[in-house]
Write an enzyme that holds these catalytic residues in place. Sequence first.
Site, short mmCIF file in Angstrom:
data_model
loop_
_atom_site.label_atom_id
_atom_site.label_comp_id
_atom_site.label_asym_id
_atom_site.label_seq_id
_atom_site.Cartn_x
_atom_site.Cartn_y
_atom_site.Cartn_z
N ASN A 15 0.83 -1.21 0.00
CA ASN A 15 0.00 0.00 0.00
C ASN A 15 0.87 1.27 0.00
OD1 ASN A 15 0.97 0.11 2.58
ND2 ASN A 15 -1.00 0.41 3.58
N TYR A 75 -7.93 -11.83 -2.66
CA TYR A 75 -8.24 -13.09 -3.34
C TYR A 75 -7.32 -13.25 -4.54
CZ TYR A 75 -12.07 -13.54 -0.15
OH TYR A 75 -12.79 -13.67 1.02
N LEU A 92 5.37 -9.73 4.71
CA LEU A 92 6.32 -8.73 5.22
C LEU A 92 5.67 -7.38 5.46
CD1 LEU A 92 8.34 -10.93 4.19
CD2 LEU A 92 9.80 -9.08 3.40
N LYS A 115 -3.52 -3.01 13.28
CA LYS A 115 -4.42 -3.60 12.26
C LYS A 115 -3.62 -4.36 11.20
CE LYS A 115 -8.22 -0.25 12.33
NZ LYS A 115 -8.79 0.89 11.60
N ASN A 124 -5.98 -12.14 7.34
CA ASN A 124 -6.29 -12.22 5.91
C ASN A 124 -5.30 -13.11 5.16
OD1 ASN A 124 -8.61 -10.65 5.96
ND2 ASN A 124 -7.45 -8.74 5.79
N LYS A 146 -5.06 -20.63 3.77
CA LYS A 146 -5.93 -21.78 4.08
C LYS A 146 -6.76 -22.15 2.84
CE LYS A 146 -10.08 -22.11 6.57
NZ LYS A 146 -10.97 -21.31 7.41
N ARG A 147 -7.34 -21.13 2.21
CA ARG A 147 -8.20 -21.41 1.05
C ARG A 147 -7.41 -22.01 -0.11
NH1 ARG A 147 -9.24 -18.99 -3.67
NH2 ARG A 147 -8.23 -17.02 -3.11
N TYR A 188 3.51 -2.40 17.75
CA TYR A 188 4.36 -3.25 16.91
C TYR A 188 4.66 -4.57 17.63
CZ TYR A 188 8.41 -4.36 13.90
OH TYR A 188 9.30 -4.96 13.03
P1 NAD Z 1 9.65 -1.27 5.39
O1 NAD Z 1 8.89 -0.27 6.17
O2 NAD Z 1 10.73 -0.81 4.48
O3 NAD Z 1 8.67 -2.19 4.53
C1 NAD Z 1 7.36 -2.51 4.90
C2 NAD Z 1 6.49 -2.50 3.64
O4 NAD Z 1 5.16 -2.88 3.99
C3 NAD Z 1 6.42 -1.13 2.99
O5 NAD Z 1 6.61 -1.26 1.58
C4 NAD Z 1 5.00 -0.65 3.32
O6 NAD Z 1 4.50 0.26 2.37
C5 NAD Z 1 4.25 -1.97 3.37
N1 NAD Z 1 3.02 -1.93 4.17
C6 NAD Z 1 2.85 -1.43 5.41
N2 NAD Z 1 1.59 -1.62 5.82
C7 NAD Z 1 0.93 -2.25 4.81
C8 NAD Z 1 -0.41 -2.71 4.64
N3 NAD Z 1 -1.33 -2.56 5.58
N4 NAD Z 1 -0.73 -3.32 3.46
C9 NAD Z 1 0.21 -3.48 2.48
N5 NAD Z 1 1.48 -3.07 2.60
C10 NAD Z 1 1.84 -2.46 3.75
O7 NAD Z 1 10.25 -2.31 6.45
P2 NAD Z 1 11.27 -3.53 6.26
O8 NAD Z 1 12.48 -3.25 7.04
O9 NAD Z 1 11.37 -3.92 4.85
O10 NAD Z 1 10.47 -4.68 7.07
C11 NAD Z 1 9.74 -5.69 6.40
C12 NAD Z 1 9.17 -6.65 7.43
O11 NAD Z 1 10.22 -7.25 8.19
C13 NAD Z 1 8.23 -5.99 8.43
O12 NAD Z 1 7.15 -6.86 8.69
C14 NAD Z 1 9.07 -5.84 9.66
O13 NAD Z 1 8.30 -5.86 10.83
C15 NAD Z 1 9.99 -7.05 9.57
N6 NAD Z 1 11.25 -6.83 10.30
C16 NAD Z 1 12.21 -6.01 9.78
C17 NAD Z 1 13.38 -5.78 10.51
C18 NAD Z 1 14.49 -4.91 9.97
O14 NAD Z 1 15.47 -4.69 10.69
N7 NAD Z 1 14.43 -4.41 8.76
C19 NAD Z 1 13.56 -6.39 11.76
C20 NAD Z 1 12.54 -7.20 12.26
C21 NAD Z 1 11.39 -7.42 11.52
N1 UDP Z 2 -9.46 -14.18 3.27
C1 UDP Z 2 -8.80 -13.56 2.25
N2 UDP Z 2 -8.59 -14.24 1.09
C2 UDP Z 2 -8.99 -15.53 0.91
C3 UDP Z 2 -9.66 -16.17 1.99
C4 UDP Z 2 -9.87 -15.47 3.16
O1 UDP Z 2 -8.41 -12.41 2.35
O2 UDP Z 2 -8.76 -16.07 -0.17
C5 UDP Z 2 -9.67 -13.45 4.52
C6 UDP Z 2 -11.11 -13.14 4.82
O3 UDP Z 2 -11.19 -11.75 5.13
C7 UDP Z 2 -11.39 -13.94 6.08
C8 UDP Z 2 -10.02 -14.12 6.70
O4 UDP Z 2 -9.15 -14.22 5.59
O5 UDP Z 2 -12.21 -13.24 6.97
C9 UDP Z 2 -9.90 -15.37 7.54
O6 UDP Z 2 -10.29 -16.47 6.77
P1 UDP Z 2 -10.84 -17.80 7.44
O7 UDP Z 2 -11.24 -18.74 6.35
O8 UDP Z 2 -9.87 -18.30 8.42
O9 UDP Z 2 -12.06 -17.32 8.31
P2 UDP Z 2 -13.51 -16.75 7.95
O10 UDP Z 2 -13.53 -15.38 8.55
O11 UDP Z 2 -13.67 -16.74 6.47
O12 UDP Z 2 -14.40 -17.71 8.64
#
Ligand code: NAD
Ligand code: UDP
Length: 312
Positions: A33, A63, A72, A90, A98, A104-105, A144
């Site tokens: 995103n 999907y 990641l 979130k 998700n 799973k699916r 976090y």
């Molecule tokens: P980063 O911030 O550079 O990359 C994270 C990416 O996730 C970004 O491209 C961001 O746009 C995307 N993103 C954030 N929220 C999102 C959402 N809701 N939906 C879709 N995309 C989303 O960080 P990074 O260093 O590349 O870390 C990657 C992963 O590794 C993370 O999960 C982080 O917690 C984990 N991690 C990294 C380190 C490190 O030292 N780099 C250490 C421990 C864990």
């Molecule tokens: N989900 C998804 N893609 C898929 C299947 C599921 O993003 O192909 C998401 C959907 O939002 C669902 C959640 O994964 O609520 C958890 O899925 P699960 O089958 O475990 O539980 P559900 O809520 O469907 O009973």
Amino acid sequence: MKKILVTGGAGFLGSHLCERLIANGDDVLCVDNFYTGSKKNIEHLISNPYFELMRHDITFPLYVEVNQIYNLACPASPVHYQFDPVQTTKTNVHGAINMLGLAKRIKARVLQASTSEVYGDPEMHPQREEYWGKVNPIGIRSCYDEGKRCAETLFFDYHRQHQLEIKVARIFNTYGPRMHPNDGRVVSNFIVQALQGQDITIYGKGEQTRSFCYVDDLIDGLIKLMNSQAEVTGPINIGNPVEMNMLQLAENVLRLTGSKSKLIFKPLPQDDPAQRRPDITLAGEKLGWKPKTNLEDGLAATVAYFRKALSA
Ligand code: NAD
Ligand code: UDP
Ligand code: UDP
């Protein structure tokens, strides 16, 4: 050819992972995103027929049809994950549900990028996977730390309840090219400050320790874990056990950049862990993995990247 989903694929680690998977002959779907990631990180992959980019927030259902999922997506720098802490939780919790529902699916194997932060401010040193951690549930890092802990819980419950093939990597501080210059993490901060002749900002006394892993080594570890035998679920530490304090890191950066920047001291952020070093015995036994890049070479490559990026 495997079809592989990488969430957070436009981020620092994700972009290196996408690049490596494509080089290995896989077909990659990058979902991001762009919260902290950037199109620049994956610009060189866009024209590749085996790379596909999708703008999507993983807190919403997804999907698609793939064989493996690397989850990641999540801002990793304290500055960014604390900017919108509710969104961070979130992303970690709804995002994990998700991706697990998706896995799973479609019966895909799924890997979670967990973190050394699950150990919090650790009393056990170095940290082994058996250690349950010391985490503040209501502090500024909790979105976090607790988000990632809940994601681990979800991974293991989907594994037990739905027989999902899961892999949980506990990643320790990783650095390298494509860290964001304003990311706020210590390695990028120190290098950018040194190259721009600004003061080097040491938080607290600089005696807190971390252990820094070069990105190429980390990516090797993640791919080895994903392709390990089904019974290897983790959690498994992936990091470089060479530990140093922030004053020592600053000295190394000053030496490698030839900078005359001065050190200045700023307040230590709340709940900042005092020490951190991975015990990587398990990764050695289960994956035959250990890091190969020393700090000198890794920092030199990172400095070279930032020199170019800052002059562009
Ligand atoms: P980063 O911030 O550079 O990359 C994270 C990416 O996730 C970004 O491209 C961001 O746009 C995307 N993103 C954030 N929220 C999102 C959402 N809701 N939906 C879709 N995309 C989303 O960080 P990074 O260093 O590349 O870390 C990657 C992963 O590794 C993370 O999960 C982080 O917690 C984990 N991690 C990294 C380190 C490190 O030292 N780099 C250490 C421990 C864990
Ligand atoms: N989900 C998804 N893609 C898929 C299947 C599921 O993003 O192909 C998401 C959907 O939002 C669902 C959640 O994964 O609520 C958890 O899925 P699960 O089958 O475990 O539980 P559900 O809520 O469907 O009973
Ligand atoms: N740090 C520092 N100066 C900076 C940025 C960070 O001294 O400009 C310290 C920070 O307080 C922490 C360590 O460096 O003790 C690592 O910080 P980072 O944000 O990179 O990662 P994390 O705390 O999540 O390990």
